[in-house]
Design a protein around this motif. Structure first.
Motif, PDB file in Angstrom:
ATOM      1  N   LEU A   1       0.826  -1.202   0.000  1.00 27.93           N
ATOM      2  CA  LEU A   1       0.000   0.000   0.000  1.00 27.93           C
ATOM      3  C   LEU A   1       0.863   1.255   0.000  1.00 27.93           C
ATOM      4  O   LEU A   1       0.560   2.240  -0.700  1.00 27.93           O
ATOM      5  N   ALA A   2       1.951   1.234   0.772  1.00 26.72           N
ATOM      6  CA  ALA A   2       2.852   2.389   0.822  1.00 26.72           C
ATOM      7  C   ALA A   2       3.447   2.670  -0.550  1.00 26.72           C
ATOM      8  O   ALA A   2       3.539   3.836  -0.983  1.00 26.72           O
ATOM      9  N   ASP A   3       3.837   1.615  -1.257  1.00 26.82           N
ATOM     10  CA  ASP A   3       4.406   1.800  -2.594  1.00 26.82           C
ATOM     11  C   ASP A   3       3.376   2.376  -3.557  1.00 26.82           C
ATOM     12  O   ASP A   3       3.702   3.192  -4.429  1.00 26.82           O
ATOM     13  N   LYS A   4       2.121   1.973  -3.389  1.00 31.75           N
ATOM     14  CA  LYS A   4       1.048   2.485  -4.234  1.00 31.75           C
ATOM     15  C   LYS A   4       0.842   3.980  -3.999  1.00 31.75           C
ATOM     16  O   LYS A   4       0.537   4.741  -4.922  1.00 31.75           O
ATOM     17  N   LEU A   5       1.027   4.388  -2.751  1.00 27.99           N
ATOM     18  CA  LEU A   5       0.837   5.790  -2.377  1.00 27.99           C
ATOM     19  C   LEU A   5       2.104   6.622  -2.516  1.00 27.99           C
ATOM     20  O   LEU A   5       2.064   7.845  -2.375  1.00 27.99           O
TER      21      LEU A   5
END
Length: 311
Positions: free
Chosen positions: A218-222
């Motif tokens: 999720l962090a990479d997506k954001l």
């Protein structure tokens, strides 16, 4: 009029953003602001510091002994340079918390820690009791003020400055009992936790190091940094450099997403200056919801993949 010296924090030839936050604090105090860069090759870092708006002068101290940030080596030099300054400031980071007490001891003054607000040139506000209370402290006006700046409480000063850069030679006896051996640090392609504009954190509810992968995803997506609660760190899910909170890193991102974190007071202390706080937890009574701007009650293992898919 105050004359303020800020000790620049840098690593690998790059200036840490905490220095620009110290400049904002110094601007609130008022007076002429100088930044000192201690390094074996300070020119590149000095050039960065000179661009910070509000800085009048950048002082460089080139010495092979300054190749690595060892407090016991840097402190005698800073103490010598402090002559003529009303304030000597450093960031309340691992670097600053190590260095500035040594400087204060050499100057024979008490340190003012975690400055979060300035009332006047010698009166400051700082947190106590794990951030549960704010105390106002007054430093003696007859002595230099040595302090650490709570960087989460101050915005980074903008670029646009063009300060003069001046080389200085410091005649200080450096210790031989302390020497640099090696530096071990976590490596990641993600944004640095303390300077990231967005941070996604996971807690003990993840259940395992393997399950923590959904936090990274999720962090990479954001395009966000990754953090964790102390419980997740103690459980061995992630390394301790990701710990957010009173005993970890105090951060102030624009967006903070807390996933599976109940919200112990020590954790809340580390994120209370965040712009927007989003909480995902299956316990509707979790303390994190008391400070969250947006809260979602439910199973994180169902919600997070759906959220990532929507993104």
């Amino acid at each position: 009029m105050s004359k303020i010296l800020i000790v620049a924090e840098h690593l690998g030839g790059q200036l840490n953003s905490s220095t620009a936050r110290c400049v904002s604090c110094a601007a609130a105090i008022g007076g002429e602001i100088h930044v000192v860069v201690l390094s074996d090759a300070p020119d590149a870092v000095a050039a960065e510091a000179a661009k910070i708006a509000g800085v009048a002068k950048v002082i460089t101290v080139a010495n092979a002994a300054n190749a690595n940030p060892i407090a016991q080596v840097l402190a005698p030099q800073v103490a010598k340079l402090a002559a003529g300054y009303s304030h000597v400031l450093g960031a309340s980071t691992t670097f600053g918390k190590d260095l500035m007490p040594c400087v204060a001891a050499l100057l024979g003054v008490a340190q003012v820690s975690d400055i979060m607000a300035v009332e006047s040139s010698h009166v400051f506000k700082r947190p106590i009791y794990a951030g549960n209370a704010i105390i106002t402290v007054q430093a003696p006006s007859s002595m230099a003020v040595v302090g650490t700046v709570r960087t989460a409480s101050w915005p980074a000063a903008a670029n646009g400055g063009s300060a003069a850069v001046e080389a200085a030679s410091v005649d200080a006896a450096l210790p031989t009992h302390t020497r640099f051996v090696s530096l071990q640090q976590g490596k990641s392609d993600r944004p640095d936790l303390q300077s990231a504009g967005k941070v996604v954190s996971g807690g003990r509810a993840l259940g395992s190091a393997d399950a923590f992968k959904i936090i990274y995803s999720l962090a990479d997506k954001l395009g966000a940094g990754v953090g964790a609660s102390r419980a997740a760190v103690d459980a061995g899910y992630v390394p301790n450099e990701l710990q957010v909170g009173q005993t970890g890193k105090i951060i102030a991102p624009e967006l903070y997403v807390a996933i599976g974190i109940s919200g112990a007071i020590q954790h809340l202390t580390g994120i209370k200056d965040a712009g927007t706080i989003v909480a995902i937890n299956k316990d509707a009574e979790a303390p994190i919801f008391e400070i969250a701007d947006f809260g979602l009650v439910g199973d994180l293992f169902q919600i997070v993949p759906e959220l990532e898919k929507s993104l």
